[in-house]
Design a protein around this motif. Structure first.
Motif, short mmCIF file in Angstrom:
data_model
loop_
_atom_site.label_atom_id
_atom_site.label_comp_id
_atom_site.label_asym_id
_atom_site.label_seq_id
_atom_site.Cartn_x
_atom_site.Cartn_y
_atom_site.Cartn_z
N SER A 38 0.88 -1.25 -0.12
CA SER A 38 0.00 0.04 -0.08
C SER A 38 0.79 1.14 0.10
O SER A 38 0.50 2.36 -0.25
N LYS A 39 2.08 1.19 0.25
CA LYS A 39 3.26 2.03 0.51
C LYS A 39 4.16 2.21 -1.06
O LYS A 39 4.74 0.99 -1.05
N GLU A 40 4.07 2.90 -1.71
CA GLU A 40 4.78 2.83 -3.03
C GLU A 40 6.41 2.80 -2.87
O GLU A 40 7.00 3.45 -2.02
N PRO A 41 6.72 1.69 -3.49
CA PRO A 41 8.31 1.45 -3.33
C PRO A 41 9.01 2.88 -3.81
O PRO A 41 8.54 3.55 -4.91
N VAL A 42 10.04 3.40 -3.28
CA VAL A 42 10.85 4.17 -3.81
C VAL A 42 12.19 3.74 -4.41
O VAL A 42 13.09 3.19 -3.68
N PHE A 43 12.75 4.08 -5.62
CA PHE A 43 13.71 3.77 -6.30
C PHE A 43 14.80 4.76 -6.20
O PHE A 43 14.66 5.93 -6.40
N LEU A 44 16.10 4.52 -5.70
CA LEU A 44 17.10 5.35 -5.38
C LEU A 44 18.35 4.97 -6.26
O LEU A 44 19.46 4.67 -5.84
N ASP A 45 18.23 5.21 -7.34
CA ASP A 45 19.10 4.99 -8.53
C ASP A 45 20.54 6.05 -8.09
O ASP A 45 21.61 5.55 -8.35
N LYS A 46 20.20 7.24 -8.17
CA LYS A 46 21.19 8.36 -8.17
C LYS A 46 21.79 7.89 -6.55
O LYS A 46 23.22 7.83 -6.77
N GLU A 47 21.21 7.68 -5.83
CA GLU A 47 21.91 7.23 -4.47
C GLU A 47 22.56 5.93 -4.53
O GLU A 47 23.88 6.03 -4.06
N LEU A 48 22.12 5.07 -5.18
CA LEU A 48 22.89 3.84 -5.18
C LEU A 48 24.44 4.20 -6.19
O LEU A 48 25.57 3.78 -5.73
N GLN A 49 24.09 4.92 -7.11
CA GLN A 49 25.43 5.47 -7.98
C GLN A 49 26.35 6.03 -7.06
O GLN A 49 27.82 5.97 -7.26
N GLN A 50 26.08 6.70 -6.17
CA GLN A 50 26.85 7.80 -5.43
C GLN A 50 27.59 6.75 -4.38
O GLN A 50 28.93 7.06 -3.88
N VAL A 51 26.96 5.74 -3.63
CA VAL A 51 27.49 4.83 -2.91
C VAL A 51 28.43 4.02 -3.48
O VAL A 51 29.53 3.71 -2.82
N ILE A 52 28.27 3.44 -4.58
CA ILE A 52 29.35 2.59 -5.17
C ILE A 52 30.07 3.10 -6.13
O ILE A 52 30.76 2.36 -7.17
N ARG A 53 30.01 4.49 -6.52
CA ARG A 53 30.86 5.28 -7.51
C ARG A 53 32.25 4.73 -7.56
O ARG A 53 32.96 4.82 -8.85
N ASP A 54 32.99 4.58 -6.40
CA ASP A 54 34.26 4.00 -6.69
C ASP A 54 34.72 2.61 -6.48
O ASP A 54 35.70 2.18 -6.18
N ALA A 55 33.54 1.76 -6.74
CA ALA A 55 33.86 0.34 -6.58
C ALA A 55 34.06 -0.21 -7.91
O ALA A 55 33.48 0.55 -8.74
N GLU A 56 34.66 -1.31 -7.96
CA GLU A 56 35.01 -1.77 -9.22
C GLU A 56 33.78 -2.42 -9.73
O GLU A 56 33.16 -3.29 -8.99
N LEU A 57 33.34 -2.35 -11.10
CA LEU A 57 32.14 -2.81 -11.43
C LEU A 57 32.38 -4.07 -12.23
O LEU A 57 33.26 -4.04 -12.93
N GLY A 58 31.62 -5.06 -12.18
CA GLY A 58 31.63 -6.50 -12.84
C GLY A 58 30.89 -6.48 -14.22
O GLY A 58 30.08 -5.29 -14.50
N LYS A 59 30.57 -7.30 -14.87
CA LYS A 59 29.96 -7.54 -16.06
C LYS A 59 28.38 -7.63 -15.76
O LYS A 59 27.92 -8.91 -15.98
N ARG A 60 27.66 -6.60 -15.25
CA ARG A 60 26.44 -6.91 -14.75
C ARG A 60 25.51 -6.33 -15.67
O ARG A 60 25.71 -5.57 -16.60
N LEU A 61 24.23 -6.53 -15.64
CA LEU A 61 23.35 -6.14 -16.62
C LEU A 61 22.63 -4.78 -15.74
O LEU A 61 22.35 -3.70 -16.65
N VAL A 62 22.29 -4.85 -14.73
CA VAL A 62 21.76 -3.81 -13.90
C VAL A 62 21.90 -4.03 -12.45
O VAL A 62 21.75 -5.11 -12.03
N ASP A 63 21.90 -2.96 -11.86
CA ASP A 63 21.62 -2.83 -10.37
C ASP A 63 20.70 -1.74 -9.69
O ASP A 63 20.48 -0.74 -10.54
N LYS A 64 19.78 -1.90 -8.77
CA LYS A 64 18.87 -1.21 -8.44
C LYS A 64 18.84 -1.22 -6.75
O LYS A 64 19.24 -2.20 -6.16
N LEU A 65 18.43 -0.06 -6.38
CA LEU A 65 18.42 0.21 -4.91
C LEU A 65 16.78 0.85 -4.62
O LEU A 65 16.49 1.57 -5.03
N VAL A 66 15.90 -0.08 -3.79
CA VAL A 66 14.67 0.24 -3.73
C VAL A 66 14.40 0.08 -2.19
O VAL A 66 14.63 -0.57 -1.53
#
Length: 322
Positions: A38-66
């Motif tokens: 009943s409470k709308e999920p909130v997607f935190l894409d920009k926040e996730l990118q800020q959190v992991i911006r200096d992490a080594e990225l693998g061969k992924r399709l996508v990541d999401k933070l909700v």
């Protein structure tokens, strides 16, 4: 120029965000039942990118933070970190742990990390990272879904009205038809027909079509055959979604041409766009378009296909730029 990684990510990102409740119900029904929808999920894409911006990225399709809310009220809200991984990666479990603790450190909230694995190796099932040294122990475990495990459940997928059943079918067909594009075309059109047969509304058909079209790419000639068969099927059903879907195909041709950035790539994109927009009469323009040597003029032609209404209007675009 379009970022290839962004375009590779975008259909997954779009479908996951549009149908997040369906995603949780399909892949993690036990978790779905604990969420207060009943409470709308909130997607935190920009926040996730800020959190992991200096992490080594693998061969992924996508990541999401909700951000979601729980029914039992034990915590007002928690975060779900979703990783969709396309290929095997030696450091995947460690990266899942790094993302998890960085998100926790940033928000001071419980973080649930889950992974969807899209690779073809049935033995690769990373789900834990940890160590035990001098009495200091770490045991980080996370739930996973292996898409190839659905191979034996194809009839169940075909019967499901959940959009992620369609996504899994498209993924499996892509793996199985990598060396047989003719079979891929046949199964792609069958998958599209299934969208209509399930009675999906227009918006869902177009959204899922975009994903299927992205996952099951075809060589140009087979792409033309696919579109002819698709139009015939749609006309037989007296459903007029074709304009929207053709626009997707035209945009795909434009993206492919821009991405390659060469005369050959642009001509290929123009050929696809002409076929989709004007049919066989449009491809009659190709001989004179192929004589154009300026890639900037070809780019202008490619961009114009989606907007002009007649072949003569398109001809004026490259004649005026000659």
């Amino acid at each position: 120029m379009t970022n290839p990684q962004t375009k590779y990510d975008s259909p997954w990102k779009e479908i996951l965000q549009l149908y997040f409740q369906d995603f949780m119900l399909f892949f993690f029904p036990q978790f779905h039942a604990q969420i207060d929808w009943s409470k709308e999920p909130v997607f935190l894409d920009k926040e996730l990118q800020q959190v992991i911006r200096d992490a080594e990225l693998g061969k992924r399709l996508v990541d999401k933070l909700v951000k979601i809310y729980l029914l039992d009220g034990t915590e007002s809200w928690i975060l779900i970190h979703i990783e969709v991984q396309g290929q095997e990666e030696d450091e995947f479990s460690r990266r899942m742990y790094v993302y998890n603790y960085r998100i926790f450190d940033c928000y001071n909230r419980s973080v649930v990390s889950i992974a969807i694995l899209g690779d073809a190796n049935s033995d690769w099932r990373p789900h834990q990272f940890g160590y035990n040294l001098f009495g200091c122990r770490l045991d980080f475990q996370f739930p996973i879904v292996k898409l190839i495990d659905y191979r034996q459940r194809f009839e169940e997928l075909e019967a499901s009205s959940n959009p992620f059943a369609t996504l899994v079918m498209a993924h499996l067909i892509g793996l199985e038809t990598g060396d047989n594009r003719t079979q891929r075309k046949q199964r792609k059109i069958a998958l599209i027909r299934g969208l209509y047969e399930k009675g999906f509304e227009r918006e869902k058909v177009v959204n899922l079509f975009r994903l299927i079209d992205w996952m099951l790419t075809l060589p140009l000639e087979l792409e033309r055959e696919f579109w002819r068969e698709y139009r015939e099927y749609e006309e037989s059903k007296d459903m007029r979604y074709v304009t929207s879907v053709e626009r997707i195909g035209i945009e795909q041709g434009i993206e492919q041409g821009i991405k390659q950035g060469t005369k050959q790539g642009l001509i290929k994109g123009i050929a696809l766009g002409l076929q989709l927009k004007f049919g066989d009469s449009g491809t009659n323009l190709l001989p004179e378009i192929e004589e154009i040597g300026d890639v900037d003029v070809l780019s202008a032609v490619l961009d114009a296909i989606a907007f002009v209404e007649t072949i003569e209007q398109l001809r004026q675009v490259y004649q005026s730029n000659a």
